[in-house]
Design a protein around this motif. Sequence first.
Motif, PDB file in Angstrom:
ATOM      1  N   TYR A 127       0.829  -1.206   0.000  1.00 13.22           N
ATOM      2  CA  TYR A 127       0.000   0.000   0.000  1.00 13.22           C
ATOM      3  C   TYR A 127       0.865   1.259   0.000  1.00 13.22           C
ATOM      4  CZ  TYR A 127      -3.118   3.680   1.629  1.00 13.22           C
ATOM      5  OH  TYR A 127      -3.816   4.856   1.753  1.00 13.22           O
ATOM      6  N   PHE A 327     -13.261   3.538   4.025  1.00 14.80           N
ATOM      7  CA  PHE A 327     -12.387   2.695   4.827  1.00 14.80           C
ATOM      8  C   PHE A 327     -12.547   3.109   6.287  1.00 14.80           C
ATOM      9  CE2 PHE A 327     -10.292   3.576   0.743  1.00 14.80           C
ATOM     10  CZ  PHE A 327     -10.174   2.302   0.219  1.00 14.80           C
ATOM     11  N   HIS A 332      -9.011   7.047   3.038  1.00  7.33           N
ATOM     12  CA  HIS A 332      -7.830   6.220   2.785  1.00  7.33           C
ATOM     13  C   HIS A 332      -7.721   5.147   3.867  1.00  7.33           C
ATOM     14  CE1 HIS A 332      -6.641   9.375  -0.021  1.00  7.33           C
ATOM     15  NE2 HIS A 332      -6.839  10.255   0.950  1.00  7.33           N
ATOM     16  N   PRO A 333      -7.187   3.969   3.534  1.00 10.25           N
ATOM     17  CA  PRO A 333      -7.045   2.912   4.528  1.00 10.25           C
ATOM     18  C   PRO A 333      -6.127   3.332   5.675  1.00 10.25           C
ATOM     19  CG  PRO A 333      -6.746   2.042   2.311  1.00 10.25           C
ATOM     20  CD  PRO A 333      -6.758   3.535   2.182  1.00 10.25           C
ATOM     21  N   ASP A 337      -7.412  -1.203   8.569  1.00 10.63           N
ATOM     22  CA  ASP A 337      -7.856  -1.681   7.257  1.00 10.63           C
ATOM     23  C   ASP A 337      -6.835  -2.643   6.650  1.00 10.63           C
ATOM     24  OD1 ASP A 337     -10.373  -0.155   6.425  1.00 10.63           O
ATOM     25  OD2 ASP A 337      -9.086   1.519   6.975  1.00 10.63           O
ATOM     26  N   LEU A 338      -5.575  -2.267   6.695  1.00  9.28           N
ATOM     27  CA  LEU A 338      -4.521  -3.087   6.102  1.00  9.28           C
ATOM     28  C   LEU A 338      -4.361  -4.413   6.830  1.00  9.28           C
ATOM     29  CD1 LEU A 338      -1.970  -0.215   5.456  1.00  9.28           C
ATOM     30  CD2 LEU A 338      -3.181  -1.532   3.698  1.00  9.28           C
ATOM     31  N   TRP A 365     -15.917  -3.189   0.405  1.00  5.87           N
ATOM     32  CA  TRP A 365     -14.719  -2.728   1.128  1.00  5.87           C
ATOM     33  C   TRP A 365     -13.493  -3.500   0.666  1.00  5.87           C
ATOM     34  CZ3 TRP A 365     -11.588  -5.793   4.192  1.00  5.87           C
ATOM     35  CH2 TRP A 365     -10.563  -5.129   4.862  1.00  5.87           C
ATOM     36  N   MET A 369      -9.948  -2.169  -1.048  1.00  4.56           N
ATOM     37  CA  MET A 369      -8.626  -2.438  -0.468  1.00  4.56           C
ATOM     38  C   MET A 369      -7.696  -3.068  -1.505  1.00  4.56           C
ATOM     39  SD  MET A 369      -8.321  -1.328   2.595  1.00  4.56           S
ATOM     40  CE  MET A 369      -6.729  -2.122   2.838  1.00  4.56           C
TER      41      MET A 369
END
Length: 380
Positions: A127, A327, A332-333, A337-338, A365, A369
């Motif tokens: 990412y 997210f 943004h994540p 999220d990651l 979602w 991602m």
Amino acid sequence: MAAACARTLGKVGWCLLESPGARRSGTVSYLLGKGNANGSRRAFGTGGTGVRSKLLSSVRGGGGKVLGCAFLLGGGLGLYRTAAFSVQQHLAEEEEETTVSGGGLKLTLYQYKTCPFCSKVRAFLDYYGLPYQIVEVNPVMRQEIKWSAYRKVPILMVNGDVQLNDSSVIISALRTYSINKEKSMSEIVRSYPEVKFVNERGKEVTEYNNKYWLMLSEDETEMIYPEKGMQKEEMKWREWADSWLVHLISPNVYRTTGEALASFDYIVREGKFGTFEGFFAKYVGAAAMFFISKRLKSRHNLQDDVRQDLYKAVNDWVAAVGKQRRFMGGDHPNLADLAVFGVLRVMEGLQAFDDMMDNTKVEHWYRRMERATLNHQGRN
């Protein structure tokens, strides 16, 4: 997943060969599914009687040692192919430049490809567009990390001299470094001290303090978390991914004998096994992990239908993200999220993943991602 399987093949094989019980049908009958905790008499198989009947006949004929050898042979052949593939991959990737643009970091990730904790780290690195070299670790011998006192993965080496252990520590330390320009990586690592203790099963465990914290100044913290509660929310769900979500993976991908076989079919394809090698890795490994998944289900107090635990967990996550945010991090994540994406991603291509997509609200979602990591959107 593959790491636990490979280690188990070796252990089960030696156990069968060395245990006095291996000479009696009782021990082997249990492994074949004749005497589990619920009294079930289902034997593992491929849907046909050929493989099952051969295994059973070998057991009845004093085949405890035969089955033990099969486990060891299957594990050994599989590991040989895995090691060969890893060496080829390692040599190919050595040719690539692995210095992070603008950061001056050379990153080398020691991993198992199907490990959810390793997948979390890769999701973070991808990412943020951080180039890194991968070294695939043999899950039984672990020769690739024999230089390390820490014997688990992932391990991230930074510039060849700073070692980061634990997926959450790796992510927190790298994210801190990308924001706080005043501290070196060595200084940042000292903020995550190692703590060793003996858990309830009598096993020594290594943990790391502060691993969900970013070591930032007050101004930097306000810049990264401009709204009240954002930091606590991120930390809460990062911890949830490690302490709950990740434990739902193995019981779901090895839920039935058919799913266990499909999972190992995937592992064999990824490892590029030959026909003979793949047979042992697939059938013996699937049998071992089918029984281990039952033990994991009991350990983590999961429902008989473990899919329901997976569905609930995923829907809880989607509800926490909410309908107003793309997210959990907003537009943004964020690190939560990651983490969740990295854990769920290891099921792709398996029945558990398809069922999750069909029976939960996670797909929109998840696809966002995918695009964010594929396009390295965090680089900007």
